[in-house]
Each structure stands twice: as structure tokens, then as C-alpha cells.
Scaffold this motif. Structure first.
Motif, short mmCIF file in Angstrom:
data_model
loop_
_atom_site.label_atom_id
_atom_site.label_comp_id
_atom_site.label_asym_id
_atom_site.label_seq_id
_atom_site.Cartn_x
_atom_site.Cartn_y
_atom_site.Cartn_z
N GLN A 93 0.80 -1.23 0.00
CA GLN A 93 0.00 0.00 0.00
C GLN A 93 0.84 1.27 0.00
O GLN A 93 0.50 2.23 -0.70
CB GLN A 93 -0.93 -0.01 1.20
N GLU A 94 1.92 1.28 0.78
CA GLU A 94 2.72 2.50 0.82
C GLU A 94 3.36 2.77 -0.53
O GLU A 94 3.46 3.91 -0.96
CB GLU A 94 3.79 2.42 1.92
N GLU A 110 2.07 1.84 -3.40
CA GLU A 110 0.99 2.32 -4.27
C GLU A 110 0.71 3.79 -4.00
O GLU A 110 0.49 4.58 -4.92
CB GLU A 110 -0.29 1.50 -4.04
N ALA A 111 0.71 4.16 -2.73
CA ALA A 111 0.48 5.56 -2.37
C ALA A 111 1.56 6.44 -3.00
O ALA A 111 1.27 7.48 -3.58
CB ALA A 111 0.46 5.73 -0.86
N ALA A 112 2.82 5.98 -2.90
CA ALA A 112 3.92 6.77 -3.44
C ALA A 112 3.76 6.97 -4.93
O ALA A 112 3.91 8.08 -5.45
CB ALA A 112 5.25 6.08 -3.12
N ILE A 113 3.42 5.88 -5.64
CA ILE A 113 3.28 5.98 -7.09
C ILE A 113 2.12 6.89 -7.46
O ILE A 113 2.21 7.71 -8.36
CB ILE A 113 3.12 4.57 -7.71
N SER A 114 1.02 6.76 -6.71
CA SER A 114 -0.14 7.60 -7.03
C SER A 114 0.17 9.07 -6.75
O SER A 114 -0.48 9.96 -7.30
CB SER A 114 -1.37 7.15 -6.25
N LEU A 115 1.16 9.34 -5.90
CA LEU A 115 1.55 10.72 -5.64
C LEU A 115 2.59 11.21 -6.65
O LEU A 115 3.11 12.31 -6.52
CB LEU A 115 2.10 10.86 -4.22
#
Lengths: 345, 302
Positions: free
Chosen positions: B193-194, B196-201
Motif C-alpha cells: 500500500q505505501e 501504491e500511495a507513493a506511485i499515485s503521488l
């Protein structure tokens, strides 16, 4: 920005997570994807974000194919169910992350990043927690940090996966109102996933009810509640009394005994009668279309909830009645559905 | 009765009342009787003393049997220095190689789904389940004069066996699982999840790795490196097969200990051994510290 899904299919092994889903989201709308777990709502959200890819179908942002672009190029703010905050970074650095990883050419100066992050922390009312680490925050605070972090990249759309799922009831209610007013201020097209009907009906402009990878109904909260399109929606949203009935040539029967209601346009055959709990009117014995005896009464707030054993069948139903006439256990009553729906099956 | 009084615990522990029977009845259900506790504890301590503490004491006692100067002389002997240098170099190469490969393997296994994943997980453990001698022999069969690559290597004048490359290869093979094993459960626990969060940011793959993934597993990486290093310096079996025992050239510290011992050079042998023993003690302490840090890397919420 508008979002459109066309014929989206996604399978995991043999499990069909999304089965030919079509959906249009208007610019600036706040939309809820509502359904039980396994209904495909999170999968749809992740596909829109670019975290998953559909087997077939299209995703359009403002009419342009979004599937050509990876998650980095979609400029989507994604708030994860368990927040996914970077645990080794302070709240400040979490929010600043999206600004710091930008290519050098378009990256803001350190001073600009600082002022932007402060602004966002003000917006989510957490400026006083900037130096804390995620594990030092409460659930509601983490949730707001996650939102601030997603907003830092000035997303064109905001996607929230079960935004209030892991919070306790009181914090959920507060955050709901806060999310709605925040959306009013930002006016960015937003989709959130929830399994909580109350949350969906209270916060969203429109609600998309999903089950088993399909969209059952799309509509305003009132419409979805008052005019459920399918048996699933009627059963899932609001509390309903369900009775297995037989429809033949416009007549409705329960266990072979005819009921004094019209089948409207329901097809003949085995069907289910849906009545909202508060739409079943209680009258004197002999009146109405169903007969029964009160077996249990609980009174709270504006209603009394009565359990009534039906004379027509071996079923007990729960009815919410106004408290103008107090019911007692053992009372014989006649029941009449004020509003009802009949669905095949 | 006031509320405060009613909240007070009844006093059942007054000395007058504490008969033997009452004591037995109040015995903590999670613990054993006192004599049993003493027997078990003594047994454990005795075992540890005989099999762990005593050998350690013997190593140092023998090393210093003829005084500090004899000890120092043994350590600055050219052969010893060469062995120490070789051991450090081999450890460096093994740690560096296994750090990169172990990280890659752990990342692939923990963060992605792909066919053959179970096979890969099993293969990572292979060096642990094979006897080190076999591990060394494999390289003899591959790179020896009669081996698979032997003729080609000879034609190009490349020396692998009985030289540094062979020793390094065998050590890398034997120590491969440490980093990967330390990281796989940790990374699986942390999920994606982290990232994924980084990529989405907007973070790139490399940014995500260096800013999110690596900081989250840094203690796990150090833990793996520590154990990998300890084993790389201490490995005997596999290295013994491929080293050729060329004095002053291809003898690592463990090999030199054996050679010196066989030549009855007790002080020299145990002096080198004492270095390895110290390495073990340092590793042990560092391991304890790291394990405490590691606990904090495992996500506790959600």
C-alpha cells in the motif's frame, strides 16, 4: 473532470470482480460506490486510479483514454482504506511527498513546498501535528493526513477507498460532514467507496449500488431509497420486510392465501414482496391484507418496533410503528403495506 | 458503605490468614512449583555453560596461554594477516552481492505475483539445506579443470578454482539466503500500500524504492547483512573444498585455524580463532539491538 467507464471487465482467476460495468461521473460530482464486500467497488476505484488494469473496457477522463496513462500521469488523489501513510516520515513529510518527488524542472522551491504543506495541514486542521509520526496519531487524524497528502498534488479527481471504514462511529459522523463541506469548497470530482449505506446516502450526490461485479442502480440517495430498481437494492438499502409470495394473473398470495394487494406489473411466478418496516401499517385485527399477533415490542425514540407473527405463514416480521398507539405483546393486528415492491424470484 | 470503600479490594493477604492451604490455592496458574522451576533453570544454565560458555573461555585461554606478546605475534604473522585480509575481502564481496540479489529476490517475492514464485522461495532456501561441502563441490564440478566450464576457462587463462573468485563464489552461494530470508516476511507484512500511495503521488519506481521501500526495511536489511557477514567470515566447508589451501594466498581465517591446529601451533591457531569468536560476540550483541529495532518495522495498526 468527468470520468467514464465503458464495459469494464476484470477477473481475478475465476472470480469476476467487474462484469461489464458502465458508469458516467459528472464534473465536480461526489459519487458513492456502495455495495457489500466482494461487489467489485474497490476494484472499480483502483482501475479508475490506475492501480489495476481492466481485462477489457475503457476508462475515459474528460473523454480521453485514461488507460494509456499510468497511475503517475493520471493526477489522481487516492486515499487508501488503511491510509497507507509513510510510517517513517512525519506528518509534514507525508504531505510534502507528492511535491518533493516531482521532476526537478517543475518542482517547487523548498519555501513554496513548506507554505503549501502548511496550507493543506490548516485545511485538514492538523497543523499542530506536523512533526508527529503516523503511529502517534488517532485514526481520524491519520485519515485527514492521508487526505491532505492526496490533495497536495492538486489532483484532478479524488478517490477514497472506504474513507471512514476503520473509524469509530462518532468520528465517522463528524468526518462525513467534514468531507461533504470540503468537497463543496474544492469542487473536485470525487468518488468514494463504502459498504455503509448511511454514509453513502448522507454524503454523496449520487449513489452507485453494486453487487457481484455489476451495477444494480445509479441514482440520487432519495431515488435509490424510495425507488429501488432491483430486489438486491431494496434489500441492501434501508431495512425491509421480505415475504416469499406467489404472483398469478395480477393476484398475490402468501402460502396459498390471497393477499389484498395488486401485483402491479409483476410477472407471474414465485416472487418476493418487499415492504419498508415503516411502510407496514398496523390496524385492528381483521383489517388490512395480513393478520398477525404481536410477540415482542421495543420502544425507543419516535418509533416502537414490533415483532409480529403472521397468521398467513410461519414467519415473524419486524415493523416500525409510530408511538401514537402503544402495542402490547399478544395484540392481534391487521397489517397493510402502504408502499411495497414485488420482484421476481 | 461509601463508594471508595466498596472499591477497595478485600485484604486476604494478612499474615494471620495465610495458611499453607491458602497459599497453594492462590498459586499463580501460569507458573510451576518452586523445585521444578529450580531444576529446569539449573539444567538450562548447566547446558549453556558446558556447550557455549566453556568453549568460548577455552578459546581465549588457549590464545593467551603464552602471554599477550605471543598472541600479538601470532596475529601479525604474514600468513595470519593474509588470511584476515582474504576473509574480509570475501565477506565484503558476499555481503555486497547478497545485499543486491537478496533485496531483489525479496522484493519480487513480497510485492508481486508471478508464476514460479513458490519455486523461487524454495530455491532461496537451498543453500541452507545442502551440506556446505556439496556447495563447494558444485563449483569444483562447474569450474574445475575437468568441470563444465573448465576447458573454456583454461583457454582464456581464467583461474576461478583455488583462487579468490572460487572462494567468493562458494561463500556467496552459502550465504545467499540471509538477506532474502530476513526481508521476505517483513516486506510481506508491510504489503504494497505505501508503494501504491507513493506511485499515485507521482513518484517513479526508483524514488518509491529509495524513499519508501528501503527506509521501511532498513533494520531488516542490516539484520540480514549482519548474519550474512558472520557466516561469510566463518564459513569452512564450502571454502575448504574450493580454496586449495595455498598458504598465504587462499587460506581464509577458519581454514588457517585448522591448518595451524594440525601443526600443533596452539597459540597461533587459537589467536585466529579468538578473532572469530569475537566476531561472533559482536554479531550477537548487534543482533539483539537490531531485533529490537526490527520490531518497530512490523506494522502494528490495521
Amino acid at each position: 473532470m468527468t470520468i467514464e467507464a465503458r464495459g469494464v471487465v476484470k477477473t481475478f482467476g475465476t472470480f469476476k470482480a467487474l462484469d461489464n460495468v458502465d458508469l458516467k461521473v459528472a464534473n465536480g460530482e461526489l459519487l458513492a460506490l456502495l455495495g457489500p464486500s466482494g461487489s467489485g467497488k474497490t476494484t472499480l476505484l483502483r482501475i479508475i486510479a490506475g492501480l489495476d488494469w481492466p481485462d477489457s473496457g475503457e476508462i475515459l477522463f474528460d473523454g480521453e483514454n485514461a488507460l494509456e496513462r499510468g497511475v503517475r500521469e493520471r493526477h489522481v488523489g487516492f486515499v487508501f482504506q488503511h491510509y497507507a501513510l509513510f510510517r517513517h516520515m512525519t506528518v509534514f513529510e507525508n504531505v510534502a511527498f507528492g511535491l518533493r518527488v516531482k521532476p526537478r524542472k517543475i518542482r517547487k522551491s523548498e519555501a513554496q513546498i513548506r507554505s503549501k504543506v502548511s496550507e493543506l495541514l490548516d485545511l485538514v486542521q492538523l497543523d499542530w501535528l506536523a512533526d508527529r509520526y503516523p503511529n502517534q496519531l488517532s485514526g481520524g487524524q491519520r485519515q485527514r493526513v492521508a487526505l491532505a497528502r492526496a490533495l497536495a498534488i492538486e489532483p484532478r479527481i479524488l478517490l477514497l477507498d472506504e474513507p471512514f471504514g476503520a473509524l469509530d462511529a462518532k468520528v465517522r459522523k463528524e468526518l462525513r460532514q467534514w468531507l461533504r463541506s470540503l468537497h463543496n469548497d474544492l469542487n473536485v470530482t470525487s468518488i468514494f467507496v463504502t459498504h455503509d449505506q448511511e454514509e453513502a446516502l448522507e454524503v454523496a450526490h449520487r449513489v452507485v449500488v453494486m453487487d457481484k461485479g455489476r451495477i444494480e442502480q445509479v441514482g440520487a440517495p432519495t431515488e435509490v431509497y424510495d425507488n429501488p430498481a432491483t430486489a438486491f437494492v431494496h434489500g441492501f438499502i434501508g431495512e425491509s420486510i421480505t415475504l416469499p409470495v406467489e404472483v398469478s394473473a395480477g393476484h398475490v398470495a402468501l402460502n396459498g392465501r390471497p393477499l389484498d394487494i395488486t401485483a402491479e406489473d409483476a410477472a407471474s411466478g414465485a416472487s418476493t414482496l418487499f415492504v419498508r418496516r415503516h411502510d407496514m401499517l398496523i390496524g385492528p385485527a381483521g383489517s388490512g391484507s395480513l393478520q398477525g399477533a404481536v410477540t415482542h415490542v421495543r420502544s425507543f425514540g419516535p418509533v416502537q418496533r414490533a415483532e409480529v407473527a403472521l397468521a398467513e405463514g410461519p414467519t415473524t416480521i419486524e415493523i416500525d410503528a409510530p408511538r401514537d398507539r402503544e402495542l402490547k405483546v399478544g395484540d392481534l393486528v391487521g397489517l397493510k403495506p402502504r408502499r411495497y415492491r414485488i420482484f421476481a424470484g | 458503605m461509601s463508594i471508595e470503600m466498596s472499591l477497595q479490594r478485600p485484604r486476604v493477604t494478612s499474615p494471620a490468614q495465610s495458611t499453607r492451604a491458602a497459599k497453594a490455592a492462590r498459586r499463580d496458574p501460569r507458573t510451576e512449583l518452586r523445585p521444578i522451576r529450580i531444576i529446569i533453570t539449573t539444567l538450562a544454565i548447566a547446558f549453556l555453560s558446558i556447550f557455549v560458555v566453556l568453549p568460548l573461555v577455552v578459546v581465549f585461554a588457549e590464545a593467551f596461554a603464552k602471554g599477550v606478546s605471543a598472541y600479538a605475534t601470532a596475529l601479525i604473522d604474514p600468513e595470519a594477516l593474509s588470511a584476515i585480509r582474504l576473509t574480509l575481502l570475501v565477506a565484503l564481496v558476499s555481503v555486497a552481492t547478497n545485499l543486491v540479489c537478496g533485496l531483489a529476490a525479496a522484493w519480487a517475492i513480497a510485492k508481486f505475483e508471478f508464476p514460479g514464485k513458490t519455486v523461487l522461495i524454495t530455491l532461496i532456501d537451498l543453500p541452507f539445506s545442502v551440506s556446505p561441502v556439496i556447495s563447494g563441490l558444485v563449483f569444483v564440478l562447474l569450474f574445475g579443470a575437468q568441470g563444465f566450464f573448465g576447458p573454456w576457462l583454461q583457454a582464456h587463462h581464467l583461474q576461478i578454482l583455488f583462487a579468490f573468485p572460487g572462494i567468493a563464489l562458494a561463500t556467496v552461494f552459502v550465504t545467499f539466503p540471509f538477506v532474502a530470508r530476513a526481508l521476505i516476511p517483513l516486506m510481506q507484512e508491510q504489503g504494497t500500500q505505501e508503494e501504491e500511495a507513493a506511485i499515485s503521488l507521482g513518484a517513479s519506481g526508483l524514488q518509491t524504492f529509495f524513499r519508501v521501500t528501503l527506509p521501511n526495511i532498513k533494520w531488516g536489511v542490516l539484520y540480514g547483512v549482519l548474519l550474512c557477514n558472520a557466516r561469510a567470515m566463518g564459513e569452512f566447508g564450502a571454502v575448504s573444498v574450493v580454496s586449495g589451501h595455498v598458504r598465504g594466498e587462499t587460506n581464509t581465517m577458519p581454514l588457517l585455524v585448522e591448518i595451524l591446529y594440525n601443526e600443533y601451533q596452539m597459540v597461533a591457531s587459537f589467536a585466529i580463532a579468538s578473532l572469530l569468536a569475537m566476531l561472533a560476540l559482536i554479531t550477537l550483541i548487534a543482533k539483539t539491538v537490531l531485533e529490537r529495532q526490527l520490531d518497530e518495522e512490523v506494522p502494528r495498526d490495521h
